[in-house]
Design an enzyme around this catalytic site. Structure first.
Site, mmCIF file in Angstrom:
data_model
loop_
_atom_site.group_PDB
_atom_site.id
_atom_site.type_symbol
_atom_site.label_atom_id
_atom_site.label_comp_id
_atom_site.label_asym_id
_atom_site.label_seq_id
_atom_site.Cartn_x
_atom_site.Cartn_y
_atom_site.Cartn_z
ATOM 1 N N LYS A 197 -44.245 28.333 1.073
ATOM 2 C CA LYS A 197 -44.722 29.384 1.987
ATOM 3 C C LYS A 197 -43.555 30.298 2.359
ATOM 4 O O LYS A 197 -42.716 29.953 3.166
ATOM 5 C CB LYS A 197 -45.319 28.800 3.279
ATOM 6 C CG LYS A 197 -46.091 29.896 4.026
ATOM 7 C CD LYS A 197 -46.250 29.655 5.500
ATOM 8 C CE LYS A 197 -45.069 30.044 6.318
ATOM 9 N NZ LYS A 197 -44.719 31.494 6.302
ATOM 10 N N LEU A 201 -43.160 38.197 6.593
ATOM 11 C CA LEU A 201 -42.544 39.527 6.664
ATOM 12 C C LEU A 201 -42.003 39.984 5.312
ATOM 13 O O LEU A 201 -41.795 41.181 5.104
ATOM 14 C CB LEU A 201 -41.401 39.523 7.695
ATOM 15 C CG LEU A 201 -41.797 39.142 9.123
ATOM 16 C CD1 LEU A 201 -40.592 39.212 10.052
ATOM 17 C CD2 LEU A 201 -42.907 40.044 9.644
ATOM 18 N N SER A 250 -35.847 28.801 12.328
ATOM 19 C CA SER A 250 -35.235 28.640 13.649
ATOM 20 C C SER A 250 -35.229 27.167 14.074
ATOM 21 O O SER A 250 -36.061 26.367 13.624
ATOM 22 C CB SER A 250 -36.011 29.469 14.671
ATOM 23 O OG SER A 250 -37.340 29.008 14.737
ATOM 24 N N ALA A 252 -36.072 25.995 16.977
ATOM 25 C CA ALA A 252 -37.274 25.652 17.749
ATOM 26 C C ALA A 252 -38.424 25.270 16.815
ATOM 27 O O ALA A 252 -39.081 24.236 17.009
ATOM 28 C CB ALA A 252 -37.678 26.840 18.631
ATOM 29 N N GLY A 254 -38.123 24.395 13.676
ATOM 30 C CA GLY A 254 -37.681 23.211 12.927
ATOM 31 C C GLY A 254 -37.997 21.919 13.671
ATOM 32 O O GLY A 254 -38.426 20.925 13.080
ATOM 33 N N GLU A 271 -32.943 23.307 7.659
ATOM 34 C CA GLU A 271 -31.803 24.252 7.677
ATOM 35 C C GLU A 271 -32.088 25.226 8.805
ATOM 36 O O GLU A 271 -32.964 26.083 8.680
ATOM 37 C CB GLU A 271 -31.706 24.991 6.337
ATOM 38 C CG GLU A 271 -31.470 24.104 5.136
ATOM 39 C CD GLU A 271 -30.093 23.474 5.118
ATOM 40 O OE1 GLU A 271 -29.220 23.923 5.883
ATOM 41 O OE2 GLU A 271 -29.903 22.518 4.356
ATOM 42 N N CYS A 305 -27.947 32.929 9.473
ATOM 43 C CA CYS A 305 -27.761 31.669 10.201
ATOM 44 C C CYS A 305 -26.280 31.372 10.331
ATOM 45 O O CYS A 305 -25.839 30.743 11.271
ATOM 46 C CB CYS A 305 -28.464 30.549 9.451
ATOM 47 S SG CYS A 305 -28.070 30.531 7.702
ATOM 48 N N GLU A 404 -28.172 32.054 19.679
ATOM 49 C CA GLU A 404 -28.276 32.743 18.400
ATOM 50 C C GLU A 404 -29.071 34.036 18.619
ATOM 51 O O GLU A 404 -30.253 33.993 18.982
ATOM 52 C CB GLU A 404 -28.993 31.867 17.378
ATOM 53 C CG GLU A 404 -29.079 32.546 16.022
ATOM 54 C CD GLU A 404 -29.823 31.726 14.980
ATOM 55 O OE1 GLU A 404 -30.951 31.282 15.253
ATOM 56 O OE2 GLU A 404 -29.269 31.552 13.889
#
Ligand code: NAD
Length: 500
Positions: A197, A201, A250, A252, A254, A271, A305, A404
């Site tokens: 997936k 965007l 992200s 959150a 993850g 990751e 990242c 971040e």
């Protein structure tokens, strides 16, 4: 045979985009056939202009179900292929992508907004990763099994490395195709079949990449795609037929993915985010330090990242460093392809732009002023541009220093000793990467050992070779991609012990 009438290969996609008409994209690739999505409509924008370039309907849960079934059906045959056969396909994929290099780079620019030079580096990385895993399969005699000398007479141990099963792969928008290639190439080398997936965007370049992979001879059903946003991703992660989830995104999300995997004990690699440090020591080559700081903080408009957005500079070179950074930031030309010669592009979306601007507003409200601020093109309101900002002496408790941001904002602080620099660098919930700039190899070695990150670059830009490793400590993730560890992440280890 395709049940889908719209362009799905790189050349046709590029030709259709060049007409200026918005494309209608498929929502899924299942068992070798593209089909329209049955879920919510998504509009794909060019971040450099804010204009729509494509639309698609997301894959609905029933389509995710069929994609997983297709991957399950294709699994026994792909898993049974020996490593030389897998190598042949992976190398053919690398060749096919290389032929389409310029077209893929153009699609990456159109969908992601990054400057052409950055998009070309992305495509090269994709080629190198498929070639690396092709070569690994060809050369790694213990890819699928290994004899183990346990040193006990009468016993013989064999270690088998079996594909874990169907891999559900979820990737973000900041390096479309790259994060995909790191997962897809390793999973194929391991013998897994895949449901991927991409980010909602950036489906255009991912679609072109999938088309090329199929043209290179990957059997139908081995790589399936479901396009869409969180709903589609969740349906994939929660599907009981997905044995392994590999997620890049992200921290959150993850954590939510990990919770979803926990119930059925699905294997998971994550990751995630970062807030990385760049340390400029007293003896650093200052021009190199500035070049690395500019690249580390503002490449991809800071949407990395691995962005080294916390810059730590020794007292003795601090003033000189700031002066040079001001000059370098003034020389950054922000813009899209239409502005000619831009070396920093827009951020991905209006939402991302709002998020980054809200940090700038908060900094202003808290009395923080940038020591350097770049400029924007005159027509910046058409597109999602944010000027590069550098803040000095930001308190370590401030969100600008801790969180971040994922945009072109960097903070700089001074330090007195290398131990202090390492301590401040490690004082973060994240631990993805760090950069150290010093001429002292003993100091570099000591700092590398003390830094709590998955990668330390010493006097080097953010180069990542496919044979090495990628992944973070702490809340930057779990597991490693690339290299041998990358392929082992998609395999189960089975011991077979017998009387000799
Ligand atoms: P995100 O977490 O919002 O989304 C990542 C992907 O997950 C997207 O495809 C999204 O559609 C999907 N998703 C969203 N909610 C989901 C859910 N509940 N279940 C399953 N899938 C879901 O991240 P983003 O904004 O696309 O990307 C930026 C983030 O990615 C940053 O935090 C960045 O640090 C991180 N990132 C990490 C690495 C790395 O290698 N460590 C690389 C690139 C980006």
């Amino acid at each position: 045979m395709n049940t889908y009438d719209y362009p799905t290969n790189a050349g046709d996609l590029a030709a259709a985009l060049s007409t200026g008409a918005a494309l209608v994209l498929p929502g899924a690739l299942i068992a070798g056939s593209f089909e329209s999505g049955k879920g919510a409509q998504q509009i794909v924008l060019n971040p450099a202009t804010g204009g729509a370039i494509a639309e698609f309907n997301a894959a609905a849960a029933a389509q995710v179900e069929r994609a997983v079934q297709a991957a399950q059906q294709a699994l026994p045959a792909w898993k049974a292929r020996n490593r030389l056969e897998r190598a042949r396909v992976l190398r053919a994929i690398a060749d096919r992508i290389e032929e389409a290099h310029d077209t893929l780079a153009a699609l990456q620019v159109a969908n992601n907004g990054k400057p052409a030079g950055e998009a070309e580096v992305d495509v090269l990385d994709v080629i190198n990763v498929f070639r690396y895993y092709g070569d690994l399969c060809a050369g790694m005699k213990n890819l699928q099994s290994d004899e183990l000398d346990i040193g006990v007479s009468g016993y013989h141990a064999q270690m088998n490395y079996e594909a874990v099963g169907v891999a559900g792969l979820i990737v973000p928008w900041n390096f479309p195709m790259v994060t995909t290639a790191w997962k897809v190439a390793a999973a194929l080398a391991a013998g897994c079949t895949i449901v991927l997936k991409p980010s909602e965007l950036t489906p255009v370049a991912e679609l072109a990449l999938a088309g090329l992979i199929h043209e290179a001879g990957l059997p139908p059903g081995v790589l399936n795609l479901v396009f869409g946003a969180a709903d589609t991703g969740r349906a994939l992660v929660q599907h009981p037929g997905v044995a392994k989830v590999s997620f890049t995104g992200s921290t959150a999300v993850g954590a939510a993915v990990m919770r979803d995997c926990a119930d059925r004990m699905a294997r998971v690699s994550l990751e995630l985010g970062g807030k990385s440090a760049l340390i400029v020591c007293a003896d650093a080559n200052l021009q190199l330090a500035v070049d690395l700081a500019i690249g580390g903080a503002f490449c991809n408009a800071g949407q990395m990242c691995s962005a080294t957005s916390r810059i730590l500079v020794h007292d003795s070179v601090y003033t000189d460093f700031i002066l040079r950074m001001k000059e370098a930031i003034a020389n950054l030309k922000v813009g899209g392809p239409q502005h000619g010669g831009a070396n920093m592009g827009p951020v991905i979306s209006a939402r991302q732009q709002d998020k980054v601007l809200s940090y700038i507003a908060q900094a202003r409200a808290d009395g923080l002023r940038p020591v350097a601020e770049g400029s924007l093109p005159d027509d910046a309101s058409h597109g999602y541009y944010v000027a590069p900002h550098l803040y000095a002496d930001v308190p370590r408790s401030h969100p600008l220093w801790n969180e971040e941001i994922f945009g072109p904002i960097a903070c700089v602080r001074r330090f007195a000793t290398n131990d202090e620099a390492v301590h401040v660098a490690n004082d973060s919930e994240y631990g993805l990467v760090a950069t150290v700039v010093t001429e002292d190899s003993a100091a570099a070695a000591a700092m590398s050992e003390a830094l709590q990150t998955g990668l330390v670059w010493i006097n080097t830009p953010q180069i990542i070779f496919p044979g090495t490793s990628w992944g973070g400590f702490k809340r930057s993730g779990i597991g490693r991609e690339l290299g041998v560890a990358g392929v082992r992440a998609y395999q189960e280890m089975k011991q077979v012990l017998k009387n000799a």
